[in-house]
Design a protein around this motif. Sequence first.
Motif, mmCIF file in Angstrom:
data_model
loop_
_atom_site.group_PDB
_atom_site.id
_atom_site.type_symbol
_atom_site.label_atom_id
_atom_site.label_comp_id
_atom_site.label_asym_id
_atom_site.label_seq_id
_atom_site.Cartn_x
_atom_site.Cartn_y
_atom_site.Cartn_z
ATOM 1 N N GLU A 51 0.827 -1.208 0.000
ATOM 2 C CA GLU A 51 0.000 0.000 0.000
ATOM 3 C C GLU A 51 0.861 1.257 0.000
ATOM 4 O O GLU A 51 0.531 2.243 -0.666
ATOM 5 N N GLU A 52 1.985 1.226 0.715
ATOM 6 C CA GLU A 52 2.898 2.369 0.731
ATOM 7 C C GLU A 52 3.514 2.586 -0.651
ATOM 8 O O GLU A 52 3.682 3.728 -1.091
ATOM 9 N N ILE A 53 3.856 1.504 -1.324
ATOM 10 C CA ILE A 53 4.406 1.631 -2.676
ATOM 11 C C ILE A 53 3.363 2.226 -3.615
ATOM 12 O O ILE A 53 3.673 3.096 -4.433
ATOM 13 N N GLU A 54 2.125 1.773 -3.486
ATOM 14 C CA GLU A 54 1.061 2.338 -4.325
ATOM 15 C C GLU A 54 0.897 3.834 -4.043
ATOM 16 O O GLU A 54 0.685 4.626 -4.954
ATOM 17 N N GLU A 55 1.002 4.229 -2.784
ATOM 18 C CA GLU A 55 0.918 5.646 -2.435
ATOM 19 C C GLU A 55 2.087 6.412 -3.038
ATOM 20 O O GLU A 55 1.918 7.521 -3.570
ATOM 21 N N ALA A 56 3.282 5.830 -2.958
ATOM 22 C CA ALA A 56 4.455 6.475 -3.561
ATOM 23 C C ALA A 56 4.265 6.643 -5.062
ATOM 24 O O ALA A 56 4.691 7.640 -5.648
ATOM 25 N N ARG A 57 3.612 5.670 -5.655
ATOM 26 C CA ARG A 57 3.361 5.717 -7.095
ATOM 27 C C ARG A 57 2.541 6.957 -7.466
ATOM 28 O O ARG A 57 2.766 7.555 -8.515
ATOM 29 N N THR A 58 1.634 7.373 -6.588
ATOM 30 C CA THR A 58 0.835 8.567 -6.882
ATOM 31 C C THR A 58 1.683 9.827 -6.804
ATOM 32 O O THR A 58 1.316 10.846 -7.386
ATOM 33 N N GLN A 59 2.803 9.769 -6.089
ATOM 34 C CA GLN A 59 3.700 10.915 -5.968
ATOM 35 C C GLN A 59 4.702 11.001 -7.122
ATOM 36 O O GLN A 59 5.299 12.055 -7.348
ATOM 37 N N LEU A 60 4.900 9.917 -7.809
ATOM 38 C CA LEU A 60 5.893 9.849 -8.879
ATOM 39 C C LEU A 60 5.418 10.617 -10.102
ATOM 40 O O LEU A 60 4.272 10.448 -10.525
ATOM 41 N N PRO A 61 6.273 11.456 -10.675
ATOM 42 C CA PRO A 61 5.881 12.139 -11.916
ATOM 43 C C PRO A 61 5.504 11.117 -12.989
ATOM 44 O O PRO A 61 6.049 10.008 -13.021
ATOM 45 N N GLU A 62 4.581 11.480 -13.834
ATOM 46 C CA GLU A 62 4.107 10.568 -14.881
ATOM 47 C C GLU A 62 5.260 10.032 -15.730
ATOM 48 O O GLU A 62 5.238 8.888 -16.169
ATOM 49 N N SER A 63 6.275 10.849 -15.924
ATOM 50 C CA SER A 63 7.413 10.436 -16.754
ATOM 51 C C SER A 63 8.406 9.566 -15.997
ATOM 52 O O SER A 63 9.332 9.021 -16.584
ATOM 53 N N GLY A 64 8.232 9.426 -14.679
ATOM 54 C CA GLY A 64 9.162 8.654 -13.870
ATOM 55 C C GLY A 64 10.301 9.526 -13.375
ATOM 56 O O GLY A 64 10.296 10.744 -13.547
ATOM 57 N N LEU A 65 11.282 8.900 -12.755
ATOM 58 C CA LEU A 65 12.475 9.596 -12.265
ATOM 59 C C LEU A 65 13.706 8.834 -12.709
ATOM 60 O O LEU A 65 13.702 7.602 -12.733
ATOM 61 N N ASP A 66 14.775 9.582 -13.031
ATOM 62 C CA ASP A 66 16.021 8.897 -13.321
ATOM 63 C C ASP A 66 16.765 8.651 -12.011
ATOM 64 O O ASP A 66 16.289 9.000 -10.939
ATOM 65 N N PHE A 67 17.921 8.053 -12.095
ATOM 66 C CA PHE A 67 18.676 7.654 -10.918
ATOM 67 C C PHE A 67 18.951 8.830 -9.983
ATOM 68 O O PHE A 67 19.028 8.674 -8.787
ATOM 69 N N HIS A 68 19.110 10.005 -10.536
ATOM 70 C CA HIS A 68 19.450 11.179 -9.728
ATOM 71 C C HIS A 68 18.233 11.889 -9.166
ATOM 72 O O HIS A 68 18.357 12.917 -8.541
ATOM 73 N N GLY A 69 17.051 11.338 -9.413
ATOM 74 C CA GLY A 69 15.828 11.953 -8.899
ATOM 75 C C GLY A 69 15.252 13.011 -9.808
ATOM 76 O O GLY A 69 14.309 13.694 -9.442
ATOM 77 N N ASP A 70 15.805 13.135 -10.984
ATOM 78 C CA ASP A 70 15.289 14.115 -11.936
ATOM 79 C C ASP A 70 14.228 13.462 -12.816
ATOM 80 O O ASP A 70 14.329 12.283 -13.138
ATOM 81 N N PRO A 71 13.206 14.223 -13.211
ATOM 82 C CA PRO A 71 12.210 13.649 -14.137
ATOM 83 C C PRO A 71 12.901 13.145 -15.396
ATOM 84 O O PRO A 71 13.862 13.742 -15.872
ATOM 85 N N THR A 72 12.452 11.996 -15.900
ATOM 86 C CA THR A 72 13.044 11.434 -17.113
ATOM 87 C C THR A 72 12.461 12.055 -18.347
ATOM 88 O O THR A 72 11.461 12.709 -18.328
#
Length: 72
Positions: A51-72
């Motif tokens: 459930e926590e992972i699913e919640e984190a998923r809602t926080q993730l930018p639609e494009s995802g994040l690269d290794f450095h935390g920048d939007p991909t």
Amino acid sequence: MDFTAINHTDLAAQAARLRATARRIEKGDFTTQSSRVLAQRIGSHLQRASEEIEEARTQLPESGLDFHGDPT
């Protein structure tokens, strides 16, 4: 998940794996009451982690994040 980027699909897959593992653990054929209780606790923790992972998923930018935390 790889170590260069993370996206919605990665998180969804991880959450699904945790839920499936929780179900397998909780359905296990444990012979003692203490083993059954422990399995239920572990399954419960895995379910909450899912459930926590699913919640984190809602926080993730639609494009995802690269290794450095920048939007991909």
